[in-house]
Write a protein that holds these residues in place. Structure first.
Motif, PDB file in Angstrom:
ATOM      1  N   ARG A  47     -94.109-108.862 -46.834  1.00  0.00           N
ATOM      2  CA  ARG A  47     -94.669-110.117 -46.328  1.00  0.00           C
ATOM      3  C   ARG A  47     -93.647-111.247 -46.407  1.00  0.00           C
ATOM      4  NH1 ARG A  47    -100.063-112.324 -48.108  1.00  0.00           N
ATOM      5  NH2 ARG A  47     -99.867-113.287 -46.045  1.00  0.00           N
ATOM      6  N   ALA A  48     -92.852-111.245 -47.464  1.00  0.00           N
ATOM      7  CA  ALA A  48     -91.838-112.284 -47.590  1.00  0.00           C
ATOM      8  C   ALA A  48     -90.800-112.184 -46.472  1.00  0.00           C
ATOM      9  CB  ALA A  48     -91.159-112.193 -48.951  1.00  0.00           C
ATOM     10  N   LEU A  49     -90.385-110.980 -46.146  1.00  0.00           N
ATOM     11  CA  LEU A  49     -89.371-110.813 -45.112  1.00  0.00           C
ATOM     12  C   LEU A  49     -89.920-111.119 -43.727  1.00  0.00           C
ATOM     13  CD1 LEU A  49     -87.333-107.686 -46.253  1.00  0.00           C
ATOM     14  CD2 LEU A  49     -86.816-110.114 -46.539  1.00  0.00           C
ATOM     15  N   ARG A  55     -83.338-113.807 -42.356  1.00  0.00           N
ATOM     16  CA  ARG A  55     -82.772-113.939 -43.696  1.00  0.00           C
ATOM     17  C   ARG A  55     -82.847-112.608 -44.431  1.00  0.00           C
ATOM     18  NH1 ARG A  55     -80.012-118.722 -45.109  1.00  0.00           N
ATOM     19  NH2 ARG A  55     -80.926-120.433 -43.945  1.00  0.00           N
ATOM     20  N   VAL A  56     -81.907-111.749 -44.216  1.00  0.00           N
ATOM     21  CA  VAL A  56     -81.871-110.466 -44.912  1.00  0.00           C
ATOM     22  C   VAL A  56     -81.186-110.662 -46.253  1.00  0.00           C
ATOM     23  CG1 VAL A  56     -81.072-108.085 -44.836  1.00  0.00           C
ATOM     24  CG2 VAL A  56     -81.825-109.223 -42.741  1.00  0.00           C
ATOM     25  N   PRO A  57     -81.845-110.346 -47.363  1.00  0.00           N
ATOM     26  CA  PRO A  57     -81.248-110.603 -48.671  1.00  0.00           C
ATOM     27  C   PRO A  57     -80.047-109.713 -48.946  1.00  0.00           C
ATOM     28  CG  PRO A  57     -83.291-109.386 -48.915  1.00  0.00           C
ATOM     29  CD  PRO A  57     -83.201-109.779 -47.473  1.00  0.00           C
ATOM     30  N   GLY A  58     -79.062-110.291 -49.631  1.00  0.00           N
ATOM     31  CA  GLY A  58     -77.912-109.511 -50.050  1.00  0.00           C
ATOM     32  C   GLY A  58     -78.144-108.809 -51.368  1.00  0.00           C
ATOM     33  N   SER A  59     -79.220-109.204 -52.088  1.00  0.00           N
ATOM     34  CA  SER A  59     -79.586-108.525 -53.323  1.00  0.00           C
ATOM     35  C   SER A  59     -81.097-108.580 -53.500  1.00  0.00           C
ATOM     36  CB  SER A  59     -78.875-109.154 -54.531  1.00  0.00           C
ATOM     37  OG  SER A  59     -79.201-110.521 -54.650  1.00  0.00           O
ATOM     38  N   ALA A  81     -87.491 -99.005 -49.142  1.00  0.00           N
ATOM     39  CA  ALA A  81     -88.745 -99.138 -48.401  1.00  0.00           C
ATOM     40  C   ALA A  81     -88.727-100.333 -47.459  1.00  0.00           C
ATOM     41  CB  ALA A  81     -89.915 -99.255 -49.376  1.00  0.00           C
ATOM     42  N   LEU A  82     -87.893-101.320 -47.760  1.00  0.00           N
ATOM     43  CA  LEU A  82     -87.757-102.478 -46.878  1.00  0.00           C
ATOM     44  C   LEU A  82     -86.774-102.232 -45.744  1.00  0.00           C
ATOM     45  CD1 LEU A  82     -87.615-105.321 -49.560  1.00  0.00           C
ATOM     46  CD2 LEU A  82     -89.587-104.611 -48.194  1.00  0.00           C
ATOM     47  N   GLY A  83     -86.161-101.063 -45.733  1.00  0.00           N
ATOM     48  CA  GLY A  83     -85.204-100.743 -44.687  1.00  0.00           C
ATOM     49  C   GLY A  83     -83.849-101.388 -44.884  1.00  0.00           C
ATOM     50  N   LEU A  84     -83.557-101.838 -46.110  1.00  0.00           N
ATOM     51  CA  LEU A  84     -82.286-102.511 -46.370  1.00  0.00           C
ATOM     52  C   LEU A  84     -81.152-101.527 -46.612  1.00  0.00           C
ATOM     53  CD1 LEU A  84     -83.592-105.416 -48.636  1.00  0.00           C
ATOM     54  CD2 LEU A  84     -83.195-105.418 -46.171  1.00  0.00           C
ATOM     55  N   ARG A  85     -81.530-100.283 -46.941  1.00  0.00           N
ATOM     56  CA  ARG A  85     -80.568 -99.202 -47.096  1.00  0.00           C
ATOM     57  C   ARG A  85     -79.459 -99.560 -48.080  1.00  0.00           C
ATOM     58  NH1 ARG A  85     -81.703 -94.610 -46.462  1.00  0.00           N
ATOM     59  NH2 ARG A  85     -79.811 -93.880 -45.447  1.00  0.00           N
ATOM     60  N   ALA A 344     -84.360 -90.329 -46.699  1.00  0.00           N
ATOM     61  CA  ALA A 344     -84.814 -91.573 -47.318  1.00  0.00           C
ATOM     62  C   ALA A 344     -85.262 -92.605 -46.294  1.00  0.00           C
ATOM     63  CB  ALA A 344     -83.706 -92.150 -48.196  1.00  0.00           C
ATOM     64  N   ALA A 345     -84.601 -92.662 -45.148  1.00  0.00           N
ATOM     65  CA  ALA A 345     -84.989 -93.653 -44.142  1.00  0.00           C
ATOM     66  C   ALA A 345     -86.417 -93.419 -43.660  1.00  0.00           C
ATOM     67  CB  ALA A 345     -84.020 -93.613 -42.965  1.00  0.00           C
ATOM     68  N   TRP A 346     -86.838 -92.168 -43.597  1.00  0.00           N
ATOM     69  CA  TRP A 346     -88.211 -91.832 -43.198  1.00  0.00           C
ATOM     70  C   TRP A 346     -89.163 -91.932 -44.379  1.00  0.00           C
ATOM     71  CZ3 TRP A 346     -92.050 -91.302 -40.041  1.00  0.00           C
ATOM     72  CH2 TRP A 346     -93.105 -90.414 -40.306  1.00  0.00           C
ATOM     73  N   LYS A 347     -88.782 -91.348 -45.492  1.00  0.00           N
ATOM     74  CA  LYS A 347     -89.679 -91.254 -46.641  1.00  0.00           C
ATOM     75  C   LYS A 347     -89.986 -92.618 -47.246  1.00  0.00           C
ATOM     76  CE  LYS A 347     -89.990 -89.056 -51.222  1.00  0.00           C
ATOM     77  NZ  LYS A 347     -91.380 -88.656 -51.047  1.00  0.00           N
ATOM     78  N   PHE A 348     -88.966 -93.467 -47.374  1.00  0.00           N
ATOM     79  CA  PHE A 348     -89.160 -94.779 -47.983  1.00  0.00           C
ATOM     80  C   PHE A 348     -89.301 -95.888 -46.941  1.00  0.00           C
ATOM     81  CE2 PHE A 348     -87.257 -92.275 -51.347  1.00  0.00           C
ATOM     82  CZ  PHE A 348     -87.957 -92.685 -52.466  1.00  0.00           C
ATOM     83  N   GLY A 349     -88.431 -95.889 -45.949  1.00  0.00           N
ATOM     84  CA  GLY A 349     -88.438 -96.970 -44.967  1.00  0.00           C
ATOM     85  C   GLY A 349     -89.356 -96.762 -43.791  1.00  0.00           C
TER      86      GLY A 349
END
Length: 467
Positions: A47-49, A55-59, A81-85, A344-349
């Motif tokens: 929800r925050a993103l 604004r993609v966080p660097g950390s 899970a946020l797709g930040l990989r 992982a891209a499928w399972k988490f993201g």
């Protein structure tokens, strides 16, 4: 000044009626059997993103007093899970409620140094049956995104901290619940510390108590929180309702849940003070920015105070304090690390693929289009924010689950694609073909050696969320 540019919250839907078990009045939020602090953190961060694009966080900094894993970073699952990989740093600030304040400062300091950062705080509060911990606790999560520039919800204008060593609450490693010292002692220590921290922060910000528009006082020690609310010296109506009568106190996440609650109705230039009582006292002074009061998609914190009831017996089972005989099937095997990493891209993201030749969406990702048979003509597509419609379902009373029966649904996703998965946050007797659902990141099960298997489920889409 450090700028808070986006926020997100998550409060589980289930509520325990305190009066039904003779431990007070009101209700408290209860995380479902398939939720933990990691999955709740994902919900708040998503929800925050939604409000922080681009604004993609660097950390990603994750804080909780009840981590799903120790000796392992939990923030990595949230980032995935946020797709930040692999493009972010992921770090835990865990172990106590005060750790979340440390995470707040770490994220804010990163923004002050020129890097966008996200704090995710989540907690599940558990106490022995009938205890004040069970009564007063609550479950929830909040996420805050900090950036060095741009339009903001609020600016951090001053902070302060006061620390002293005293025994208030503790939980040895491996213990399921915390121990608490006698409350009058804690109140006698906390209130002077909190008053000192508040005074230091106001002086640093150049403010008087009368300049404060919203005062948030948060902490697990209820007597100290109430005492400090009276002793703060602010104007009438400034002290913020902490929602504890409806959702309880969500530990490490609670102060930031309340901050998000205030930012949903604050007016630009108003002064907001957050005072956290946990193993000392921390104070943060913020000034509302031009984005304050802007709505987020989905329910507000105020909307989240209501939810379907859960029985005390079920809550104890979900918490692992009461063992219920499961369906007589073998316990599931732990997920294997190599295939989990590869997928992982499928399972988490929950990242699928779409054929660039014919536009067909594929779940899970494929190399060969099942419609036009094009090979390696796919582009990745993040699907975690989609909604869908139940096409058919079955109720399985034999499948392994902490809370049987398992409802398995086939969902037609909006925009194409069909998914078979579990339905959660729903009574199996109420499920109907045509129900609208949304995706949610959950824990499928936990193996006997403590490995959590995360994946995506769906849950009913509430009217206010579909509006």
């Amino acid at each position: 000044m450090t700028r808070l540019v986006a926020r997100g919250t998550y409060v589980p839907r289930h509520r325990l009626d305190r009066a039904s078990v003779g431990i007070g009045h009101g209700t408290r939020s209860v995380a479902s059997y398939d939720e933990d602090t990691t999955s709740m953190g994902v919900a708040a961060a998503r929800r925050a993103l939604q409000g922080a694009t681009p604004r993609v966080p660097g950390s990603v900094i994750f804080s909780t007093s009840t981590p799903a894993y120790t000796d392992r970073t939990n923030a990595t699952a949230i980032a995935e899970a946020l797709g930040l990989r692999t493009h972010v740093g992921a770090y835990d600030f865990n172990g106590s409620v005060r750790s979340a304040v440390g995470g707040f400062h770490a994220a804010a300091d990163a923004a002050a140094a020129g890097r966008t950062a996200m704090l995710v705080a989540a907690d599940i509060r558990t106490g022995l049956p009938g205890s004040s911990e069970e009564r007063d606790g609550g479950d929830g999560a909040a996420a805050l995104v900090f950036a060095p520039d741009g339009p903001c919800l609020a600016e951090v204008i001053a902070t302060s901290a006061v620390s002293t060593e005293f025994l208030d609450r503790w939980r040895p490693p491996g213990a399921p619940v915390s121990h608490v010292w006698e409350e009058r002692f804690g109140e006698s220590v906390y209130v002077p510390l909190a008053a000192e921290a508040l005074g230091q922060a106001l002086v640093s910000a150049g403010l008087e108590p009368g300049d404060v528009h919203h005062l948030i006082v948060a902490g697990l020690h209820r007597r100290a929180v109430a005492g400090m609310g009276k002793a703060a010296g602010v104007r009438s109506g400034v002290l913020v309702d902490d929602r504890s009568d409806a959702i309880g106190v969500a530990g490490a996440a609670h102060a930031f849940l309340m901050l998000c609650d205030v930012l949903e109705r604050a007016v630009p230039t108003e002064n907001i003070v957050v005072l956290v009582l946990a193993d000392g006292a921390d104070c943060v002074v913020l000034r509302a920015g031009e984005l304050a009061g802007a709505p987020l998609p989905g329910p507000t914190v105020a909307d989240a105070v209501c939810g379907p009831p859960v029985g005390h017996h079920d809550m104890l089972v979900w918490r692992g304090l009461l063992r219920r005989e499961p369906p007589r099937r073998p316990d599931p095997d732990r997920p294997a690390a190599p295939p989990s990493h590869r997928g992982a891209a499928w399972k988490f993201g929950f990242t699928g693929t779409r054929c660039v030749e014919c536009g067909t969406r594929h779940l899970p990702p494929q190399r060969v289009c099942h419609r036009c048979r094009a090979v390696d003509r796919m582009q990745s597509e993040g699907l975690a924010g989609l909604t869908g419609t139940v096409s058919t379902f079955t109720v399985d009373h034999l499948a392994f689950s902490v809370a049987p029966p398992v409802v398995v649904v086939v969902v037609d996703l909006d925009g194409g694609g069909r998914l078979q998965c579990e339905l959660t946050d729903a009574d199996h007797r109420d499920v109907r073909v045509g129900d609208r659902v949304e995706l949610t990141f959950r824990r499928l099960y936990t193996t006997t050696d403590g490995v959590h298997d995360y994946f995506w489920k769906v849950r009913p889409l509430l009217d206010e969320e579909s509006a």
